[in-house]
Write a protein that holds these residues in place. Structure first.
Motif, PDB file in Angstrom:
ATOM      1  N   LEU A 104       0.787  -1.206  -0.135  1.00  0.00           N
ATOM      2  CA  LEU A 104      -0.026   0.016   0.115  1.00  0.00           C
ATOM      3  C   LEU A 104       0.860   1.342  -0.106  1.00  0.00           C
ATOM      4  N   GLU A 105       0.927   1.842  -1.037  1.00  0.00           N
ATOM      5  CA  GLU A 105       1.672   3.059  -1.327  1.00  0.00           C
ATOM      6  C   GLU A 105       1.605   4.167  -0.366  1.00  0.00           C
ATOM      7  N   ALA A 106       0.275   4.579  -0.044  1.00  0.00           N
ATOM      8  CA  ALA A 106      -0.002   5.660   0.993  1.00  0.00           C
ATOM      9  C   ALA A 106       0.531   5.421   2.403  1.00  0.00           C
ATOM     10  N   PRO A 107       0.166   4.423   2.883  1.00  0.00           N
ATOM     11  CA  PRO A 107       0.932   4.244   4.304  1.00  0.00           C
ATOM     12  C   PRO A 107       2.263   4.037   4.204  1.00  0.00           C
ATOM     13  N   MET A 108       2.935   3.599   3.068  1.00  0.00           N
ATOM     14  CA  MET A 108       4.472   3.403   3.008  1.00  0.00           C
ATOM     15  C   MET A 108       5.052   5.113   3.013  1.00  0.00           C
ATOM     16  N   ALA A 109       4.444   5.526   2.399  1.00  0.00           N
ATOM     17  CA  ALA A 109       4.956   7.111   2.140  1.00  0.00           C
ATOM     18  C   ALA A 109       4.602   7.864   3.495  1.00  0.00           C
ATOM     19  N   LEU A 110       3.798   7.654   4.357  1.00  0.00           N
ATOM     20  CA  LEU A 110       3.562   8.121   5.541  1.00  0.00           C
ATOM     21  C   LEU A 110       4.560   7.611   6.466  1.00  0.00           C
ATOM     22  N   ALA A 111       4.754   6.477   6.434  1.00  0.00           N
ATOM     23  CA  ALA A 111       5.698   5.759   7.399  1.00  0.00           C
ATOM     24  C   ALA A 111       7.179   6.316   7.174  1.00  0.00           C
ATOM     25  N   LEU A 112       7.490   6.451   5.975  1.00  0.00           N
ATOM     26  CA  LEU A 112       8.829   6.821   5.303  1.00  0.00           C
ATOM     27  C   LEU A 112       9.263   8.337   6.067  1.00  0.00           C
ATOM     28  N   LYS A 113       7.960   9.180   6.524  1.00  0.00           N
ATOM     29  CA  LYS A 113       8.319  10.374   6.972  1.00  0.00           C
ATOM     30  C   LYS A 113       8.824  10.528   8.366  1.00  0.00           C
TER      31      LYS A 113
ATOM     32  N   CYS B 166      -2.747   1.330   7.428  1.00  0.00           N
ATOM     33  CA  CYS B 166      -2.793   0.416   6.298  1.00  0.00           C
ATOM     34  C   CYS B 166      -4.332   0.064   6.126  1.00  0.00           C
ATOM     35  N   ARG B 167      -5.138  -0.014   7.254  1.00  0.00           N
ATOM     36  CA  ARG B 167      -6.656  -0.406   7.242  1.00  0.00           C
ATOM     37  C   ARG B 167      -7.457   0.829   6.649  1.00  0.00           C
ATOM     38  N   ARG B 168      -6.817   2.162   6.575  1.00  0.00           N
ATOM     39  CA  ARG B 168      -7.680   2.864   5.854  1.00  0.00           C
ATOM     40  C   ARG B 168      -7.549   2.856   4.392  1.00  0.00           C
ATOM     41  N   TRP B 169      -6.646   1.937   3.897  1.00  0.00           N
ATOM     42  CA  TRP B 169      -6.434   1.877   2.564  1.00  0.00           C
ATOM     43  C   TRP B 169      -6.748   0.514   1.918  1.00  0.00           C
ATOM     44  N   SER B 170      -6.905  -0.565   3.044  1.00  0.00           N
ATOM     45  CA  SER B 170      -7.326  -1.938   2.295  1.00  0.00           C
ATOM     46  C   SER B 170      -7.835  -2.563   3.805  1.00  0.00           C
ATOM     47  N   LYS B 171      -8.684  -3.560   3.389  1.00  0.00           N
ATOM     48  CA  LYS B 171      -9.246  -4.448   4.426  1.00  0.00           C
ATOM     49  C   LYS B 171      -8.618  -5.723   4.611  1.00  0.00           C
ATOM     50  N   ARG B 172      -7.786  -5.857   3.534  1.00  0.00           N
ATOM     51  CA  ARG B 172      -6.917  -7.381   3.401  1.00  0.00           C
ATOM     52  C   ARG B 172      -5.994  -7.366   4.477  1.00  0.00           C
ATOM     53  N   PRO B 173      -5.830  -8.155   5.352  1.00  0.00           N
ATOM     54  CA  PRO B 173      -4.640  -8.145   6.302  1.00  0.00           C
ATOM     55  C   PRO B 173      -3.339  -8.478   5.416  1.00  0.00           C
ATOM     56  N   GLU B 174      -3.499  -9.231   4.442  1.00  0.00           N
ATOM     57  CA  GLU B 174      -2.080  -9.601   3.746  1.00  0.00           C
ATOM     58  C   GLU B 174      -1.603  -8.453   3.052  1.00  0.00           C
ATOM     59  N   ASP B 175      -2.472  -7.191   2.788  1.00  0.00           N
ATOM     60  CA  ASP B 175      -2.013  -6.153   2.118  1.00  0.00           C
ATOM     61  C   ASP B 175      -1.097  -5.309   3.575  1.00  0.00           C
ATOM     62  N   ALA B 176      -1.573  -5.513   4.212  1.00  0.00           N
ATOM     63  CA  ALA B 176      -0.766  -4.660   5.708  1.00  0.00           C
ATOM     64  C   ALA B 176       0.519  -5.371   5.850  1.00  0.00           C
ATOM     65  N   LEU B 177       0.373  -6.702   5.948  1.00  0.00           N
ATOM     66  CA  LEU B 177       1.812  -7.454   6.238  1.00  0.00           C
ATOM     67  C   LEU B 177       2.535  -7.286   5.179  1.00  0.00           C
ATOM     68  N   ALA B 178       2.335  -7.308   3.769  1.00  0.00           N
ATOM     69  CA  ALA B 178       3.108  -6.995   2.604  1.00  0.00           C
ATOM     70  C   ALA B 178       3.843  -5.555   2.696  1.00  0.00           C
TER      71      ALA B 178
ATOM     72  N   THR C 212       6.527  -5.605   5.524  1.00  0.00           N
ATOM     73  CA  THR C 212       7.776  -6.043   4.964  1.00  0.00           C
ATOM     74  C   THR C 212       8.425  -5.064   3.837  1.00  0.00           C
ATOM     75  N   ALA C 213       7.757  -4.392   3.044  1.00  0.00           N
ATOM     76  CA  ALA C 213       8.143  -3.437   2.134  1.00  0.00           C
ATOM     77  C   ALA C 213       8.687  -2.279   2.821  1.00  0.00           C
ATOM     78  N   LEU C 214       8.178  -1.949   4.150  1.00  0.00           N
ATOM     79  CA  LEU C 214       8.801  -0.885   4.991  1.00  0.00           C
ATOM     80  C   LEU C 214      10.360  -1.165   5.269  1.00  0.00           C
ATOM     81  N   THR C 215      10.263  -2.542   5.928  1.00  0.00           N
ATOM     82  CA  THR C 215      11.660  -2.834   6.135  1.00  0.00           C
ATOM     83  C   THR C 215      12.654  -2.941   5.002  1.00  0.00           C
ATOM     84  N   VAL C 216      12.343  -3.223   3.970  1.00  0.00           N
ATOM     85  CA  VAL C 216      13.193  -3.461   2.652  1.00  0.00           C
ATOM     86  C   VAL C 216      13.329  -1.944   2.079  1.00  0.00           C
ATOM     87  N   GLU C 217      12.360  -1.132   2.174  1.00  0.00           N
ATOM     88  CA  GLU C 217      12.743   0.231   1.664  1.00  0.00           C
ATOM     89  C   GLU C 217      13.750   1.020   2.536  1.00  0.00           C
ATOM     90  N   THR C 218      13.650   0.956   3.822  1.00  0.00           N
ATOM     91  CA  THR C 218      14.376   1.729   4.871  1.00  0.00           C
ATOM     92  C   THR C 218      15.890   1.069   4.743  1.00  0.00           C
TER      93      THR C 218
END
Length: 383
Positions: free
Chosen positions: A227-236, A265-277, A280-286
């Motif tokens: 989920l790109e929007a929560p990722m962008a927020l987290a990276l701030k 994450c839940r504001r953008w998707s109700k799929r729990p798999e998306d939150a976990l993905a 994982t991407a947050l760890t990788v990107e940082t």
């Protein structure tokens, strides 16, 4: 000298023991890994550890009991390891369980200072095994002006420095940290710092959403979308803007951070798999952004990017990491490819640090921790 190193990290999932033979070399110590074992914390003990980490409130009785109970668990883990592998140890190096790590000065009771606390009563370990114990490694570095972390940099330099190849040692435990060693670098040319969350947020979401202690092999995250929007927020987050040296823990990326991340994450998707993905991407990107911003310019040619810790077992995370790092000239590998099992590396590091302390040698790498000088780390508890 044969030394058992003990490590239990910020994931609080258990104890790693490495039995290492160490001898003085002409230029640096020589290490031989003799045995290693991993032990999960009993469920009740893990709950107590997680409750105590960065706790808003607890009791002195709870903390005293936890300190001694951890000492018992560490002693039992070493005993089981040396019995299974028919080893005899001369010394033990125990990192302990970090309950609180404040790397930068803050005001308390009229004074401003940094502080840290690793629990696990060393006298319990020494009495149970009849062997001296070196523990409490971080304060000496902090009192020398450092952040008390990362301390694995000495092992990284001793085992992995190379005259012509740049190498990055990336540990992915609860927190992710790297040691970068440019080709032919001396210890004062090492770059090391915590990149950000490793498995900590991933594990928190796996437990909350799926009732699992971790996402085995990254199988759940592989079914989700980032989920790109929560990722962008987290990276701030302000931590990612800090210049090295820097260090992080549950104070930055623990339960409160994970709860806010999941809510986003839940504001953008109700799929729990998306939150976990996305976690994982947050760890990788940082990790990738840290390499690009702070390390890449110091390297030349191809770089061996060597991953250890529990994250090295997460196939989805490793695949994402390869996609981000390989275009920057990094060749992804694990510490096992270089003869050191992923789960043994940090425990082996504290065996080496104990050896340094026993011989009254500095164990920190000032270029990594920010200390003004080398420092003999830890305290020796005799039998």
């Amino acid at each position: 000298m044969t030394i058992a190193g003990i490590m239990s990290g910020t994931s609080a999932d258990g104890i790693d023991v490495a039995v290492v033979r160490i001898a003085a070399g002409r230029l640096r110590p020589k290490l031989t890994l003799l045995a290693h074992q991993s032990f999960a914390f009993p469920a009740e003990l893990r709950r107590a550890v997680l409750a105590a980490m960065n706790a808003a409130s607890t009791s002195t009785a709870e903390l005293a009991r936890l300190n001694w109970r951890l000492g018992m668990a560490y002693a039992e883990a070493v005993q089981a390891t040396i019995v299974k592998h028919a080893a005899k140890v001369d010394l033990i190096g125990c990192h302990g369980q970090t309950l609180y790590h404040q790397a930068r000065a803050a005001s308390y009771a009229g004074r401003s200072f940094a502080c840290t606390w690793q629990a696990g009563e060393a006298q319990v370990i020494a009495a149970a095994l009849g062997v001296p114990v070196v523990s409490n490694f971080r304060p000496a570095d902090m009192l020398a002006g450092g952040q008390g972390a990362p301390l694995v940099s000495l092992l990284d330099f001793v085992l992995f420095s190379h005259p012509t190849r740049g190498r990055v040692l990336q540990n992915i435990g609860g927190i992710a940290n790297l040691t970068a060693i440019p080709p032919g670098a001396a210890p004062d040319g090492v770059i090391a710092f915590d990149t950000g969350p490793g498995n900590m947020v991933i594990d928190a979401l796996a437990l909350e959403l799926f009732g699992r202690r971790f996402d085995r092999n990254g199988a759940i995250a592989a079914q989700g979308a980032v989920l790109e929007a929560p990722m962008a927020l987290a990276l701030k987050n302000a931590y990612f803007q800090l210049e090295p040296p820097r260090t992080a823990g549950r104070e930055e990326f623990g339960r409160e951070y994970a709860a806010k991340f999941l809510s986003a994450c839940r504001r953008w998707s109700k799929r729990p798999e998306d939150a976990l993905a996305t976690a994982t991407a947050l760890t990788v990107e940082t990790i990738a952004a840290s390499y690009k911003k702070f390390v890449r310019r110091k390297m030349r040619g191809s770089v061996d990017y060597i991953v250890s810790g529990g994250g090295a077992r997460n196939h989805t995370l490793m695949a994402m990491l390869a996609q981000r790092l390989e275009p920057m000239g990094c060749e992804l590998a694990t510490s096992e490819d270089f003869g050191l099992p992923a789960e043994a590396k940090e425990a082996a590091a504290f065996a080496l640090l104990a050896w340094q302390t026993w011989h009254r040698r500095a164990g920190n790498v000032p270029a990594a921790t920010g200390a003004k000088r080398g420092a003999i780390l830890g305290q020796v508890t005799y039998v």
